[in-house]
Scaffold this motif. Structure first.
Motif, short mmCIF file in Angstrom:
data_model
loop_
_atom_site.label_atom_id
_atom_site.label_comp_id
_atom_site.label_asym_id
_atom_site.label_seq_id
_atom_site.Cartn_x
_atom_site.Cartn_y
_atom_site.Cartn_z
N LYS A 60 -7.62 -8.37 -9.64
CA LYS A 60 -8.26 -8.58 -8.88
C LYS A 60 -9.48 -7.45 -7.89
CE LYS A 60 -4.75 -9.72 -4.96
NZ LYS A 60 -5.00 -9.73 -3.67
N TYR A 61 -9.62 -6.74 -9.61
CA TYR A 61 -10.87 -5.19 -8.68
C TYR A 61 -11.33 -5.72 -10.25
CZ TYR A 61 -8.75 -4.55 -4.47
OH TYR A 61 -7.87 -4.48 -3.16
N ARG B 115 -8.30 0.86 -11.38
CA ARG B 115 -8.02 1.82 -10.08
C ARG B 115 -7.85 1.17 -8.20
NH1 ARG B 115 -9.12 7.51 -9.32
NH2 ARG B 115 -9.85 7.75 -11.71
N GLY B 116 -8.95 0.00 -8.19
CA GLY B 116 -9.35 -0.53 -7.15
C GLY B 116 -8.08 -1.00 -6.33
N LEU C 168 -5.29 0.52 -5.68
CA LEU C 168 -4.07 1.83 -6.23
C LEU C 168 -4.07 1.65 -4.57
CD1 LEU C 168 -3.45 4.39 -6.95
CD2 LEU C 168 -5.05 5.44 -6.01
N LEU C 169 -4.71 1.17 -3.76
CA LEU C 169 -4.43 1.69 -2.02
C LEU C 169 -3.37 0.47 -2.18
CD1 LEU C 169 -7.11 3.01 -1.60
CD2 LEU C 169 -6.69 2.21 0.25
N HIS C 170 -3.06 -0.44 -2.67
CA HIS C 170 -2.26 -2.21 -3.00
C HIS C 170 -1.08 -1.14 -3.18
CE1 HIS C 170 -1.61 -6.41 -2.28
NE2 HIS C 170 -0.41 -6.01 -1.93
N TYR D 201 1.15 0.80 -1.54
CA TYR D 201 2.19 -0.19 -0.08
C TYR D 201 2.94 -0.62 -0.73
CZ TYR D 201 -0.82 -0.16 3.10
OH TYR D 201 -1.74 0.36 5.05
N TYR E 174 1.10 6.55 4.54
CA TYR E 174 1.87 6.38 3.67
C TYR E 174 3.33 7.51 3.55
CZ TYR E 174 -1.18 3.46 0.79
OH TYR E 174 -2.47 2.56 0.14
N TYR F 261 -14.82 -8.65 -0.65
CA TYR F 261 -13.52 -7.83 -0.06
C TYR F 261 -14.04 -8.58 1.81
CZ TYR F 261 -13.17 -6.89 -5.35
OH TYR F 261 -12.77 -6.66 -6.46
N ILE G 132 -12.03 1.01 -1.30
CA ILE G 132 -11.87 -0.15 -2.45
C ILE G 132 -11.85 0.23 -3.34
CG2 ILE G 132 -13.00 -2.19 -3.47
CD1 ILE G 132 -13.84 -3.32 -0.36
N GLU G 133 -12.59 1.37 -3.86
CA GLU G 133 -12.46 1.73 -5.77
C GLU G 133 -11.33 2.33 -5.73
OE1 GLU G 133 -15.79 3.63 -6.77
OE2 GLU G 133 -17.00 2.08 -6.15
#
Ligand SMILES: Cc1cc2nc3c(=O)[nH]c(=O)nc-3n(C[C@H](O)[C@H](O)[C@H](O)COP(=O)(O)O)c2cc1C
Ligand code: FES
Lengths: 151, 422
Positions: free
Chosen positions: A13-14, A18-19, A21-23, A26, A64, B118, B179-180
């Motif tokens: 999706k990015y 690295r984009g 990472l947050l997902h 989770y 987290y 996004y 986002i990055e």
């Protein structure tokens, strides 16, 4: 799909992996409820990012967790609207009733209590999230009823 | 006023594409796809729409800057971080009217020639994520998102990016960092995101409510739109009203309505007929107003004249049972928790002020504590990368300016001025 594959798929999706990472964090946290070193390593391998980067990001965001948590997570808001509507006495009440301090876990491992900043439910304060469910207009009576639903 | 942003949300199916279309949804997108991108930008400019995320920046102007940049791809990011305490106005759009946001984003993407978007959604809204992802899927299936939107050749892809509990990520450059995949710490500006944003490319960041206004502008045209509310910053506005009122909730009203009308005509007045003590008009970062501030029109032009700001439009009403020192302390404890740690004045200053406010509140205040708070505040303002520190300082200065008696009473008498019997 295992976690490694699931995280790989997210990076589509990015423009830069690295984009995701947050997902990914989770996803890695989903089953255990917290991020063990092993879970962090899986993320770092799946996205091909340095372990230090992954840990640095994981420790910046408050959702987290870095140590084992109870089976359920109670996230109780005490920000201004909730404070005015009685959230502080609910914190004391939970302490008395379940022996749990903010940031702590009940002895039987059933739930952990975390104090939140505003969760966007101020019109029905005091409010909390249990796992992913909103509960609002809390009182000493109904908070026990609600918590008893989460075994 | 006829509802537009919250139209049909009483309907239990309001979030479905079918129901949204039944009440006229996606007509504006079809109309917009017939227009030149530059014409849409001109319309948004002429409509006078100002951003609803807090700063009130003219949306058309922001779009113009981004579209003049020659770099591609361009990114469109919806700011659904909604972290400002007291604010819950974007939530009904996200949970109950998600297609309005998607339609607004698809139109905006066409205007900006952006093919990737996004929605940066706060981690605390797990239900909104479920609703948004379902709505996005429906929109793809109907061809409102994808490679060839409504068969008109332009493509736009959209997905949800969920934050993880950091207020600072509502600030647009921290949001882009997040986002990055980095820690959410703000970038220095300039360069502005319209030129150097996500992955170094031109990026427009707009609030949920801002983007949700776009279909209305396309539907009724700039002229009619600018006749709604205050002509200097027109349009419908969502106000989230909380704390000591009879009927807290989100109200869609014309921009420029007075605080008094919001509190007494819409939110049922102060609870139990009690006395009004103070109002925060725009979320916790907006300086507090005394009771006589309620005749102020709620917009980006008039509130600054009274020393406050519209911010997110979150109205927090306090009656005579509420201690101002305590509210100020709780606000500061929020800022200390949320300071990202990048700039020393904000990171250290918010913590110091939290401690000082705590001791005043607890009856241990010292004689020069008020001066100390003012001194620390003035040492933060203008000395940080982003406005979080300024906001924290402004909050303290606002409370001291309007309620200095109460602060002094606490320090001198070592107890609260508010009677426990109220
Ligand atoms: C500390 C801080 C927090 C912010 N939080 C939000 C937020 O939660 N939602 C939002 O839309 N804008 C927020 N903003 C404003 C954004 O930086 C940005 O101005 C806005 O998203 C632009 O959109 P708009 O032009 O449509 O208002 C915040 C700003 C700061 C300094
Ligand atoms: S203050 Fe608790 S939900 Fe907003």
């Amino acid at each position: 799909m295992d976690i490694f594959e699931e995280i790989r798929a997210l990076s589509e999706k990015y423009p830069d992996r690295r984009g995701a990472l947050l997902h990914a964090l989770y996803v890695a946290q989903k089953d255990a409820g917290w991020l063990s070193q092993e879970a962090l390593n899986t993320v770092s391998n799946a996205l091909n990012l340095p372990q230090a980067t992954v840990k640095g990001v994981a420790t910046f965001y408050s959702m987290y967790k870095h140590r084992p948590m109870g089976r359920h997570l109670i996230q109780l808001c005490t920000n201004v609207a909730c404070m005015i509507m009685g959230a502080e006495s609910l914190v004391d009440f939970l302490k008395g009733k379940y022996g749990v301090e903010p940031g702590g876990t009940t002895g039987d491992g059933r739930f952990s209590l975390v104090i939140m900043e505003c969760i966007g439910a101020c019109d029905r304060a005091p409010a909390m999230l249990v796992d992913t469910d909103f509960h609002s207009d809390l009182t000493e009576d109904n908070i026990v009823e609600i918590i008893e639903e989460y075994k | 006023m006829e509802k537009f942003l919250l139209k049909n949300i009483e309907n239990p199916d309001s979030a479905s594409l079918e129901e949204y279309q039944r009440v006229g949804g996606y007509k504006s997108l079809n109309k917009a796809l017939q227009l030149e991108p530059s014409d849409i930008i001109a319309q948004v400019k002429a409509a006078g729409l100002r951003g609803r995320g807090g700063a009130g920046f003219p949306t058309g102007m922001k779009w113009d800057f981004a579209s003049r940049d020659v770099k591609f791809p361009k990114y469109l990011i919806c700011n659904a971080d909604e972290g400002e305490p007291g604010t819950f106005k974007d939530r009904p759009i996200l949970e109950k009217n998600p297609h309005l946001l998607i339609e607004g984003m698809a139109i905006s993407a066409h205007a900006l020639k952006s093919d990737r978007g996004y929605i940066y959604l706060r981690g605390e809204y797990p239900y909104a994520r479920v609703v948004l992802e379902k709505a996005i899927e429906e929109a793809y299936a109907k061809g409102y998102l994808g490679d060839n939107i409504a068969g008109k050749g332009s493509g736009f892809h959209l997905s949800v990016h969920q934050g993880a509990g950091a207020y600072i990520c509502g600030e647009e450059t921290a949001l882009i960092e997040s986002i990055e995949g980095w820690r959410g710490q703000p970038r220095i500006k300039p360069p502005f995101p319209v030129n150097v944003g996500a992955w170094g490319m031109p990026t427009v960041v707009n609030n949920v409510e801002t983007l949700a206004n776009i279909p209305l502008i396309v539907a009724i045209g700039a002229e009619k739109y600018s006749a709604i509310g205050n002509p200097e910053c027109p349009g419908p506005k969502l106000f989230s009203v909380s704390c000591c009122v009879e009927t807290p909730g989100v109200y869609e009203l014309p921009m420029g309505i007075t605080l008094k009308e919001i509190i007494y005509d819409h939110a049922g007045g102060v609870r139990g007929g009690r006395k009004l003590k103070a109002v925060i008009p725009g979320g916790i970062s907006a300086p507090v107003l005394p009771p006589d501030g309620v005749d102020c029109p709620m917009d980006f032009v008039n509130l600054p004249k009274r020393g406050s700001m519209l911010g997110s439009g979150a109205v927090m009403v306090f009656d005579d049972t509420v201690c101002m020192v305590k509210v100020c302390w709780r606000a500061m404890s929020f800022f200390e928790h949320e300071s990202c740690g990048k700039c020393t004045p904000c990171r250290e200053g918010t913590g110091w002020m939290r401690n000082i406010l705590k001791r005043i509140e607890g009856g241990f205040g010292r004689d020069n504590d008020i001066e100390l708070l003012q001194d620390i505040s003035l040492s933060i303002i203008g000395k940080t990368f982003c406005p979080l520190g300024d906001g924290a300082a402004g909050v303290v200065l606002g409370f001291i300016k309007n309620f200095s008696d109460e602060f002094r009473y606490h320090i001198t008498n070592k107890k609260c001025m508010v009677s426990k019997d109220l």
